[in-house]
Design a protein around this motif. Structure first.
Motif, PDB file in Angstrom:
ATOM      1  N   PRO A   1       0.816  -1.227   0.000  1.00 28.88           N
ATOM      2  CA  PRO A   1       0.000   0.000   0.000  1.00 28.88           C
ATOM      3  C   PRO A   1       0.841   1.264   0.000  1.00 28.88           C
ATOM      4  O   PRO A   1       0.492   2.248  -0.640  1.00 28.88           O
ATOM      5  CB  PRO A   1      -0.806  -0.127   1.300  1.00 28.88           C
ATOM      6  CG  PRO A   1      -0.841  -1.581   1.590  1.00 28.88           C
ATOM      7  CD  PRO A   1       0.463  -2.128   1.098  1.00 28.88           C
ATOM      8  N   GLY A   2       1.994   1.235   0.663  1.00 31.46           N
ATOM      9  CA  GLY A   2       2.797   2.447   0.761  1.00 31.46           C
ATOM     10  C   GLY A   2       3.673   2.725  -0.449  1.00 31.46           C
ATOM     11  O   GLY A   2       3.846   3.870  -0.856  1.00 31.46           O
ATOM     12  N   GLN A   3       4.211   1.682  -1.033  1.00 26.03           N
ATOM     13  CA  GLN A   3       5.169   1.848  -2.137  1.00 26.03           C
ATOM     14  C   GLN A   3       4.587   1.539  -3.505  1.00 26.03           C
ATOM     15  O   GLN A   3       5.238   1.777  -4.526  1.00 26.03           O
ATOM     16  CB  GLN A   3       6.390   0.933  -1.904  1.00 26.03           C
ATOM     17  CG  GLN A   3       7.159   1.239  -0.640  1.00 26.03           C
ATOM     18  CD  GLN A   3       7.803   2.608  -0.684  1.00 26.03           C
ATOM     19  OE1 GLN A   3       8.296   3.035  -1.705  1.00 26.03           O
ATOM     20  NE2 GLN A   3       7.764   3.304   0.439  1.00 26.03           N
ATOM     21  N   GLY A   4       3.416   0.995  -3.559  1.00 18.14           N
ATOM     22  CA  GLY A   4       2.846   0.647  -4.854  1.00 18.14           C
ATOM     23  C   GLY A   4       3.542  -0.555  -5.460  1.00 18.14           C
ATOM     24  O   GLY A   4       4.118  -1.387  -4.762  1.00 18.14           O
ATOM     25  N   LEU A   5       3.505  -0.628  -6.778  1.00 22.09           N
ATOM     26  CA  LEU A   5       4.110  -1.745  -7.507  1.00 22.09           C
ATOM     27  C   LEU A   5       5.575  -1.431  -7.783  1.00 22.09           C
ATOM     28  O   LEU A   5       5.895  -0.431  -8.412  1.00 22.09           O
ATOM     29  CB  LEU A   5       3.408  -1.938  -8.845  1.00 22.09           C
ATOM     30  CG  LEU A   5       2.441  -3.095  -9.002  1.00 22.09           C
ATOM     31  CD1 LEU A   5       1.707  -2.995 -10.318  1.00 22.09           C
ATOM     32  CD2 LEU A   5       3.179  -4.417  -8.943  1.00 22.09           C
ATOM     33  N   GLN A   6       6.472  -2.299  -7.318  1.00 21.19           N
ATOM     34  CA  GLN A   6       7.892  -2.075  -7.552  1.00 21.19           C
ATOM     35  C   GLN A   6       8.513  -3.297  -8.216  1.00 21.19           C
ATOM     36  O   GLN A   6       8.268  -4.430  -7.800  1.00 21.19           O
ATOM     37  CB  GLN A   6       8.601  -1.794  -6.220  1.00 21.19           C
ATOM     38  CG  GLN A   6       8.202  -0.472  -5.595  1.00 21.19           C
ATOM     39  CD  GLN A   6       9.017  -0.201  -4.344  1.00 21.19           C
ATOM     40  OE1 GLN A   6       8.826  -0.823  -3.308  1.00 21.19           O
ATOM     41  NE2 GLN A   6       9.947   0.729  -4.451  1.00 21.19           N
ATOM     42  N   PHE A   7       9.320  -3.033  -9.220  1.00 21.66           N
ATOM     43  CA  PHE A   7       9.967  -4.080  -9.989  1.00 21.66           C
ATOM     44  C   PHE A   7      11.063  -4.749  -9.166  1.00 21.66           C
ATOM     45  O   PHE A   7      11.913  -4.083  -8.575  1.00 21.66           O
ATOM     46  CB  PHE A   7      10.558  -3.455 -11.254  1.00 21.66           C
ATOM     47  CG  PHE A   7      11.434  -4.359 -12.061  1.00 21.66           C
ATOM     48  CD1 PHE A   7      12.809  -4.203 -12.043  1.00 21.66           C
ATOM     49  CD2 PHE A   7      10.881  -5.353 -12.852  1.00 21.66           C
ATOM     50  CE1 PHE A   7      13.632  -5.018 -12.801  1.00 21.66           C
ATOM     51  CE2 PHE A   7      11.688  -6.186 -13.614  1.00 21.66           C
ATOM     52  CZ  PHE A   7      13.070  -6.016 -13.594  1.00 21.66           C
ATOM     53  N   LEU A   8      11.036  -6.083  -9.162  1.00 15.84           N
ATOM     54  CA  LEU A   8      12.060  -6.849  -8.445  1.00 15.84           C
ATOM     55  C   LEU A   8      13.142  -7.329  -9.405  1.00 15.84           C
ATOM     56  O   LEU A   8      14.305  -7.000  -9.266  1.00 15.84           O
ATOM     57  CB  LEU A   8      11.417  -8.053  -7.753  1.00 15.84           C
ATOM     58  CG  LEU A   8      10.743  -7.784  -6.416  1.00 15.84           C
ATOM     59  CD1 LEU A   8       9.718  -8.871  -6.106  1.00 15.84           C
ATOM     60  CD2 LEU A   8      11.783  -7.711  -5.315  1.00 15.84           C
ATOM     61  N   PHE A   9      12.780  -8.184 -10.336  1.00 15.31           N
ATOM     62  CA  PHE A   9      13.710  -8.660 -11.352  1.00 15.31           C
ATOM     63  C   PHE A   9      12.965  -9.296 -12.512  1.00 15.31           C
ATOM     64  O   PHE A   9      11.771  -9.564 -12.441  1.00 15.31           O
ATOM     65  CB  PHE A   9      14.750  -9.652 -10.799  1.00 15.31           C
ATOM     66  CG  PHE A   9      14.334 -10.437  -9.599  1.00 15.31           C
ATOM     67  CD1 PHE A   9      13.292 -11.349  -9.664  1.00 15.31           C
ATOM     68  CD2 PHE A   9      14.993 -10.281  -8.399  1.00 15.31           C
ATOM     69  CE1 PHE A   9      12.907 -12.081  -8.559  1.00 15.31           C
ATOM     70  CE2 PHE A   9      14.624 -11.013  -7.275  1.00 15.31           C
ATOM     71  CZ  PHE A   9      13.578 -11.902  -7.355  1.00 15.31           C
ATOM     72  N   GLU A  10      13.740  -9.523 -13.586  1.00 17.47           N
ATOM     73  CA  GLU A  10      13.190 -10.115 -14.797  1.00 17.47           C
ATOM     74  C   GLU A  10      14.104 -11.225 -15.269  1.00 17.47           C
ATOM     75  O   GLU A  10      15.336 -11.099 -15.216  1.00 17.47           O
ATOM     76  CB  GLU A  10      13.074  -9.060 -15.897  1.00 17.47           C
ATOM     77  CG  GLU A  10      12.561  -9.634 -17.214  1.00 17.47           C
ATOM     78  CD  GLU A  10      12.933  -8.795 -18.413  1.00 17.47           C
ATOM     79  OE1 GLU A  10      13.638  -7.788 -18.241  1.00 17.47           O
ATOM     80  OE2 GLU A  10      12.511  -9.149 -19.518  1.00 17.47           O
ATOM     81  N   TYR A  11      13.517 -12.302 -15.733  1.00 19.87           N
ATOM     82  CA  TYR A  11      14.272 -13.445 -16.249  1.00 19.87           C
ATOM     83  C   TYR A  11      13.834 -13.763 -17.668  1.00 19.87           C
ATOM     84  O   TYR A  11      12.662 -13.626 -18.021  1.00 19.87           O
ATOM     85  CB  TYR A  11      14.056 -14.676 -15.362  1.00 19.87           C
ATOM     86  CG  TYR A  11      14.788 -14.568 -14.064  1.00 19.87           C
ATOM     87  CD1 TYR A  11      14.180 -13.964 -12.960  1.00 19.87           C
ATOM     88  CD2 TYR A  11      16.094 -15.014 -13.934  1.00 19.87           C
ATOM     89  CE1 TYR A  11      14.864 -13.823 -11.771  1.00 19.87           C
ATOM     90  CE2 TYR A  11      16.781 -14.884 -12.739  1.00 19.87           C
ATOM     91  CZ  TYR A  11      16.163 -14.286 -11.665  1.00 19.87           C
ATOM     92  OH  TYR A  11      16.838 -14.139 -10.488  1.00 19.87           O
TER      93      TYR A  11
END
Lengths: 114, 111
Positions: free
Chosen positions: A39-49
């Motif tokens: 809720p505080g940070q929204g959608l954040q990208f972690l990694f992609e494979y």
């Protein structure tokens, strides 16, 4: 055509434990991305494979890791869980990393850290 | 740095038209995407712009101005089921699918 599937859907862990989440992309999709949503940070990208190789990584600590298998299925692992890791973890797949198509998201895994 | 701004909340009436704005400042640009996310569900794709101008898809249209770092999503003939969060996202480069998402705009459609 089946969509992106994620398991488990819900998970409760305690601080210090580690967790592994799984994602199966749409058939024929070879690129898998992981996101954390809070809720505080929204959608954040972690990694992609793609093709079993990590192509991009977001700004997350080394406790967050992942891998992709030859059948394009992907797992992400979080070690030494912290309370702040409680979030919805979303996996998204696309045909290739440069596809102009949209990403298709899975239903997510809701992780609660106590 | 990366910065994407959207209004936090909007309210509109069933049958009306609503415009949700998005401004962005990112290190790269290779497309702007709009997603819809109902509470408790995964985001679903609505539209994609990579060139300036308007893209129309049924009741939904999306506009992009790259020089202004600005986009909007236009929803026409609003229905109750359109109540959801709308996420603006920028794909920064051509090498991957690392999207930068805005905070989302929660739209409430009232009867």
């Amino acid at each position: 055509k089946a969509g992106v599937t994620q398991t488990p859907r819900y998970l409760i862990k305690t601080r210090g434990q580690q967790v592994t989440l799984s994602c199966s992309p749409i058939s024929g999709h070879r690129s898998v991305s992981w996101y954390q949503q809070t809720p505080g940070q929204g959608l954040q990208f972690l990694f992609e494979y793609f093709s079993e190789t990590q192509r991009n990584k977001g700004n997350f600590p080394g406790r967050f890791s992942g891998r992709q298998f030859s059948n394009s299925r992907s797992e992400m692992n979080v070690s030494t869980l912290e309370l702040g890791d409680s979030a919805l973890y979303l996996c998204a797949s696309s045909r290739t990393p440069t596809s102009v198509d949209e990403q298709f998201f899975g239903p997510g895994t809701r992780l609660t850290v106590l | 740095g990366q910065n994407i701004d959207q209004p936090t909340e909007m309210t509109a009436t069933e049958g009306a038209i609503v415009q949700i704005n998005c401004t962005y400042q990112t290190s790269g640009f290779n497309g702007l995407f709009w997603y819809q996310q109902h509470a408790g569900e995964a985001p679903t794709f609505l539209s994609y712009n990579v060139l300036d101008g308007l893209e129309e898809k049924g009741r939904f249209s999306s506009f992009l101005s790259r020089s202004k770092g600005y986009s909007y999503l236009l929803l026409k003939e609003l229905q109750m089921k359109d109540s959801a969060s709308y996420l603006c996202a920028v794909r920064e480069d051509n090498y991957g699918q690392n999207f930068v998402f805005g905070p989302g705009t929660r739209l409430s459609v009232l009867p």
